[in-house]
Design an enzyme around this catalytic site. Sequence first.
Site, short mmCIF file in Angstrom:
data_model
loop_
_atom_site.label_atom_id
_atom_site.label_comp_id
_atom_site.label_asym_id
_atom_site.label_seq_id
_atom_site.Cartn_x
_atom_site.Cartn_y
_atom_site.Cartn_z
N SER A 152 0.88 -1.18 0.00
CA SER A 152 0.00 0.00 0.00
C SER A 152 0.91 1.22 0.00
O SER A 152 2.07 1.14 0.45
CB SER A 152 -0.85 0.01 1.28
OG SER A 152 -1.26 1.33 1.59
N TYR A 180 -1.00 -1.13 10.14
CA TYR A 180 -1.17 -1.27 8.69
C TYR A 180 0.10 -0.82 7.97
O TYR A 180 0.65 -1.53 7.12
CB TYR A 180 -2.39 -0.47 8.22
CG TYR A 180 -2.73 -0.69 6.76
CD1 TYR A 180 -3.34 -1.87 6.34
CD2 TYR A 180 -2.42 0.27 5.79
CE1 TYR A 180 -3.65 -2.09 5.00
CE2 TYR A 180 -2.71 0.06 4.46
CZ TYR A 180 -3.33 -1.11 4.06
OH TYR A 180 -3.62 -1.33 2.72
N1 LIG Z 1 -8.77 -1.01 -0.84
C1 LIG Z 1 -7.78 -0.11 -0.94
O1 LIG Z 1 -8.02 1.10 -1.11
C2 LIG Z 1 -6.34 -0.57 -0.86
C3 LIG Z 1 -5.32 0.36 -1.04
C4 LIG Z 1 -4.00 -0.05 -0.95
C5 LIG Z 1 -3.71 -1.40 -0.71
N2 LIG Z 1 -4.73 -2.27 -0.54
C6 LIG Z 1 -4.37 -3.68 -0.28
O2 LIG Z 1 -5.03 -4.51 -1.20
C7 LIG Z 1 -5.31 -5.77 -0.62
C8 LIG Z 1 -6.80 -6.09 -0.77
O3 LIG Z 1 -7.54 -5.08 -0.12
P1 LIG Z 1 -9.13 -5.01 -0.23
O4 LIG Z 1 -9.50 -3.59 -0.08
O5 LIG Z 1 -9.61 -5.79 -1.41
O6 LIG Z 1 -9.54 -5.75 1.12
P2 LIG Z 1 -10.83 -6.65 1.45
O7 LIG Z 1 -11.08 -6.49 2.90
O8 LIG Z 1 -11.94 -6.36 0.50
O9 LIG Z 1 -10.30 -8.12 1.16
C9 LIG Z 1 -9.43 -8.81 2.02
C10 LIG Z 1 -9.84 -10.27 2.04
O10 LIG Z 1 -8.93 -10.98 2.89
C11 LIG Z 1 -9.67 -11.97 3.56
N3 LIG Z 1 -8.99 -12.40 4.80
C12 LIG Z 1 -8.85 -11.69 5.94
N4 LIG Z 1 -8.26 -12.43 6.89
C13 LIG Z 1 -8.00 -13.64 6.31
C14 LIG Z 1 -7.41 -14.83 6.80
N5 LIG Z 1 -6.97 -14.94 8.06
N6 LIG Z 1 -7.32 -15.88 5.96
C15 LIG Z 1 -7.79 -15.80 4.69
N7 LIG Z 1 -8.37 -14.69 4.18
C16 LIG Z 1 -8.47 -13.63 4.99
C17 LIG Z 1 -11.00 -11.30 3.87
O11 LIG Z 1 -12.02 -12.26 4.15
C18 LIG Z 1 -11.24 -10.51 2.59
O12 LIG Z 1 -12.02 -11.23 1.66
C19 LIG Z 1 -4.86 -5.66 0.84
O13 LIG Z 1 -3.57 -6.21 0.98
C20 LIG Z 1 -4.83 -4.17 1.08
O14 LIG Z 1 -3.93 -3.81 2.09
C21 LIG Z 1 -6.04 -1.91 -0.61
#
Ligand SMILES: NC(=O)c1ccc[n+]([C@@H]2O[C@H](COP(=O)([O-])OP(=O)(O)OC[C@H]3O[C@@H](n4cnc5c(N)ncnc54)[C@H](O)[C@@H]3O)[C@@H](O)[C@H]2O)c1
Length: 269
Positions: A152, A180
């Site tokens: 991120s 985070y």
């Molecule tokens: N959404 C954003 O704006 C953004 C920005 C920068 C980086 N990211 C990164 O992108 C990635 C995805 O983010 P997102 O927004 O799609 O998140 P999200 O919360 O929609 O998806 C995360 C998924 O991980 C799963 N998960 C959580 N704990 C778990 C475990 N113990 N075992 C298996 N699965 C598990 C959850 O059930 C969920 O489906 C992350 O690494 C996040 O840090 C997101």
Amino acid sequence: MGDYKNIFNLRNCTAVITGGAGMLGSEFAGGVASYGANIALVDIDKDKCQNSAQELASEFNIKAKGYCCDITQEDQVNKLAEDLLNDFSSVDILINNAAVQPPGFFASLCDYPLSTWQKVLDVNMTAVFLMVKYISPHMKKRKQGNIINVSSIYGVVAPDQRIYRGAEYRGNQINTPLAYSATKGAIVQMTRYLAAYFAADGIRVNCITPGGVYSGQNKTFLENYSARVPLGRMAHRHEITGAVIFLASPASSYMTGQNIIVDGGWTIW
Ligand SMILES: NC(=O)c1ccc[n+]([C@@H]2O[C@H](COP(=O)([O-])OP(=O)(O)OC[C@H]3O[C@@H](n4cnc5c(N)ncnc54)[C@H](O)[C@@H]3O)[C@@H](O)[C@H]2O)c1
């Protein structure tokens, strides 16, 4: 001359995506499936990952399966790796995408529950180690593999605390906690470490670093955030996926240990 027409071809490859039921994970899955990859969605949300896998299989005419697994539990990850190899003939691409926002995630630093801190570290960082521990031996044996980690912008630069005044997400006040940033910074460094460690085994390891993605943030946050971005807005989820397809495919065959930042320019000033 290179075979440029097939440079993104992922036919006969299997991609494993942790957090595959989530917002970006399901988008990444659709992206690599579009180029022919078979898909294993790994998530703690059983129904969602199994339903999404079924949809992917019929939409893209590929093999796709959902796996309910808590990737913080070593015995479950060990079993997952066995199941994956029984169900698919190979695992070619591992996308370490899962992240968590447990209760207490947005607490201020001096009130931050240790249990929340630990949970964030377990999912965002330790689970990456576990997935690599159990999937890489298979890649090593085949002398080929491709690991893509998801960081991120807050693993690369510090969060600008000013943008959180009046910021809400689905009705809750939000910020970016230290846990985070710490885990996402670790992911960038783990990428470099693992790339160097596995280079001689034919395994590439790269990272993508998304900026903020539209997903229901309130107007105040959108304005605060957008004012900090050279392109003047947050990302649409499909705009992050191109970099994942690139890193997953032969188009990036000479890249390892790199971090592709997809942030509308957030980190350039
Ligand atoms: N959404 C954003 O704006 C953004 C920005 C920068 C980086 N990211 C990164 O992108 C990635 C995805 O983010 P997102 O927004 O799609 O998140 P999200 O919360 O929609 O998806 C995360 C998924 O991980 C799963 N998960 C959580 N704990 C778990 C475990 N113990 N075992 C298996 N699965 C598990 C959850 O059930 C969920 O489906 C992350 O690494 C996040 O840090 C997101």
